[in-house]
Scaffold this motif. Structure first.
Motif, PDB file in Angstrom:
ATOM      1  N   ILE A  41       1.124  -1.269   0.782  1.00 56.14           N
ATOM      2  CA  ILE A  41      -0.112  -0.531   0.093  1.00 56.14           C
ATOM      3  C   ILE A  41       1.145   1.435  -0.296  1.00 56.14           C
ATOM      4  O   ILE A  41       0.592   2.200  -0.941  1.00 56.14           O
ATOM      5  CB  ILE A  41      -0.637   0.334   0.978  1.00 56.14           C
ATOM      6  N   TRP A  42       1.638   1.286   0.415  1.00 51.32           N
ATOM      7  CA  TRP A  42       2.996   2.329   0.924  1.00 51.32           C
ATOM      8  C   TRP A  42       3.794   2.341  -0.461  1.00 51.32           C
ATOM      9  O   TRP A  42       3.870   3.499  -1.278  1.00 51.32           O
ATOM     10  CB  TRP A  42       3.654   2.177   2.667  1.00 51.32           C
ATOM     11  N   THR A  43       3.475   1.788  -1.120  1.00 51.74           N
ATOM     12  CA  THR A  43       4.748   1.490  -2.260  1.00 51.74           C
ATOM     13  C   THR A  43       4.031   2.090  -3.361  1.00 51.74           C
ATOM     14  O   THR A  43       4.036   2.945  -4.068  1.00 51.74           O
ATOM     15  CB  THR A  43       5.159   0.155  -3.082  1.00 51.74           C
ATOM     16  N   TRP A  44       2.596   2.105  -3.141  1.00 49.96           N
ATOM     17  CA  TRP A  44       1.427   2.297  -4.097  1.00 49.96           C
ATOM     18  C   TRP A  44       1.664   3.896  -4.227  1.00 49.96           C
ATOM     19  O   TRP A  44       1.263   4.853  -4.256  1.00 49.96           O
ATOM     20  CB  TRP A  44       0.060   1.769  -3.996  1.00 49.96           C
ATOM     21  N   ILE A  45       1.181   4.486  -2.787  1.00 50.21           N
ATOM     22  CA  ILE A  45       0.894   5.433  -2.012  1.00 50.21           C
ATOM     23  C   ILE A  45       1.988   6.505  -3.174  1.00 50.21           C
ATOM     24  O   ILE A  45       2.095   7.944  -3.003  1.00 50.21           O
ATOM     25  CB  ILE A  45       0.807   5.762  -0.937  1.00 50.21           C
ATOM     26  N   TYR A  46       3.440   5.628  -2.578  1.00 50.86           N
ATOM     27  CA  TYR A  46       5.055   6.636  -2.892  1.00 50.86           C
ATOM     28  C   TYR A  46       4.827   6.798  -4.715  1.00 50.86           C
ATOM     29  O   TYR A  46       4.646   7.642  -4.659  1.00 50.86           O
ATOM     30  CB  TYR A  46       6.131   5.840  -2.544  1.00 50.86           C
ATOM     31  N   TRP A  47       4.615   5.724  -5.343  1.00 48.47           N
ATOM     32  CA  TRP A  47       4.555   6.152  -6.748  1.00 48.47           C
ATOM     33  C   TRP A  47       3.585   6.334  -7.559  1.00 48.47           C
ATOM     34  O   TRP A  47       4.055   7.522  -8.193  1.00 48.47           O
ATOM     35  CB  TRP A  47       4.251   4.464  -7.264  1.00 48.47           C
ATOM     36  N   LEU A  48       2.020   6.483  -7.013  1.00 47.33           N
ATOM     37  CA  LEU A  48       1.010   8.044  -6.961  1.00 47.33           C
ATOM     38  C   LEU A  48       1.299   9.027  -6.676  1.00 47.33           C
ATOM     39  O   LEU A  48       1.333  10.076  -7.912  1.00 47.33           O
ATOM     40  CB  LEU A  48      -0.369   7.381  -6.169  1.00 47.33           C
ATOM     41  N   TYR A  49       2.552   9.631  -5.711  1.00 43.27           N
ATOM     42  CA  TYR A  49       2.375  10.751  -5.173  1.00 43.27           C
ATOM     43  C   TYR A  49       3.513  10.749  -6.478  1.00 43.27           C
ATOM     44  O   TYR A  49       4.151  12.710  -6.516  1.00 43.27           O
ATOM     45  CB  TYR A  49       3.504  10.519  -3.808  1.00 43.27           C
ATOM     46  N   CYS A  50       4.990  10.527  -6.589  1.00 42.06           N
ATOM     47  CA  CYS A  50       5.631  10.596  -7.608  1.00 42.06           C
ATOM     48  C   CYS A  50       5.549  11.071  -8.963  1.00 42.06           C
ATOM     49  O   CYS A  50       5.601  12.119  -9.283  1.00 42.06           O
ATOM     50  CB  CYS A  50       7.056  10.114  -7.586  1.00 42.06           C
ATOM     51  N   ALA A  51       4.157  10.106  -9.657  1.00 41.55           N
ATOM     52  CA  ALA A  51       3.391  10.293 -10.557  1.00 41.55           C
ATOM     53  C   ALA A  51       2.772  12.423 -10.729  1.00 41.55           C
ATOM     54  O   ALA A  51       2.696  12.691 -11.630  1.00 41.55           O
ATOM     55  CB  ALA A  51       2.543   9.353 -11.337  1.00 41.55           C
ATOM     56  N   MET A  52       2.316  12.732  -9.609  1.00 40.79           N
ATOM     57  CA  MET A  52       1.180  13.886  -9.886  1.00 40.79           C
ATOM     58  C   MET A  52       2.277  14.776  -9.532  1.00 40.79           C
ATOM     59  O   MET A  52       2.046  15.699  -9.987  1.00 40.79           O
ATOM     60  CB  MET A  52       0.934  14.021  -8.597  1.00 40.79           C
ATOM     61  N   VAL A  53       3.634  14.688  -8.680  1.00 46.91           N
ATOM     62  CA  VAL A  53       4.643  15.726  -8.468  1.00 46.91           C
ATOM     63  C   VAL A  53       4.945  15.772 -10.083  1.00 46.91           C
ATOM     64  O   VAL A  53       4.720  16.572 -10.254  1.00 46.91           O
ATOM     65  CB  VAL A  53       5.681  14.841  -7.795  1.00 46.91           C
ATOM     66  N   LEU A  54       5.607  14.586 -10.916  1.00 48.62           N
ATOM     67  CA  LEU A  54       5.913  15.104 -12.427  1.00 48.62           C
ATOM     68  C   LEU A  54       4.801  15.384 -12.817  1.00 48.62           C
ATOM     69  O   LEU A  54       5.619  16.171 -13.818  1.00 48.62           O
ATOM     70  CB  LEU A  54       6.670  14.106 -13.067  1.00 48.62           C
TER      71      LEU A  54
END
Length: 126
Positions: A41-54
């Motif tokens: 779950i934390w991994t999915w949140i991390y990658w979603l965060y990175c995608a939104m920042v980029l």
């Protein structure tokens, strides 16, 4: 509507699909973790965060330099000057989850130097 479909495709192809494939290929390794579901779950949140920042900031390209002509006029080369105070604070706030999530999820990123170097690389990418 087309904008949201494009955003969804971008996030899916660049971040979520590789994450899903990595988790699928390393299923056995992930099941040996103390809390495998929480880690996923934390991994999915991390990658979603990175995608939104980029997506929010964009990645600078050669096309940007050529399209806008001169880029020096938009840069604030003096850190913490009156003109650049708010953008600096907003950039720090935007990148704070990166510094917290990276060592929270992966043990080998728990060193201060590694997190600072990764944060510098991520901000340089932007």
């Amino acid at each position: 509507m087309a904008y949201f479909l494009t955003l969804f495709a971008y996030v899916t192809v660049c971040f979520m699909l590789p994450n899903f494939l990595w988790q699928l290929l390393n299923k056995k390794k992930l099941s040996n973790l103390p809390h495998p579901i929480r880690h996923r779950i934390w991994t999915w949140i991390y990658w979603l965060y990175c995608a939104m920042v980029l997506h929010l900031t964009g990645i600078g390209t050669l096309w940007d330099l050529l399209a806008y002509g001169e880029i020096i006029g938009n840069l604030h080369l003096i850190p913490f000057s009156e003109e650049a105070t708010i953008p600096n604070i907003l950039n720090v706030i935007m990148l704070m989850p990166f510094g917290f999530l990276l060592p929270l999820i992966w043990k080998n990123w728990r060193g201060f130097g590694k997190v600072v170097l990764a944060g510098f690389g991520f901000s340089l990418l932007i």
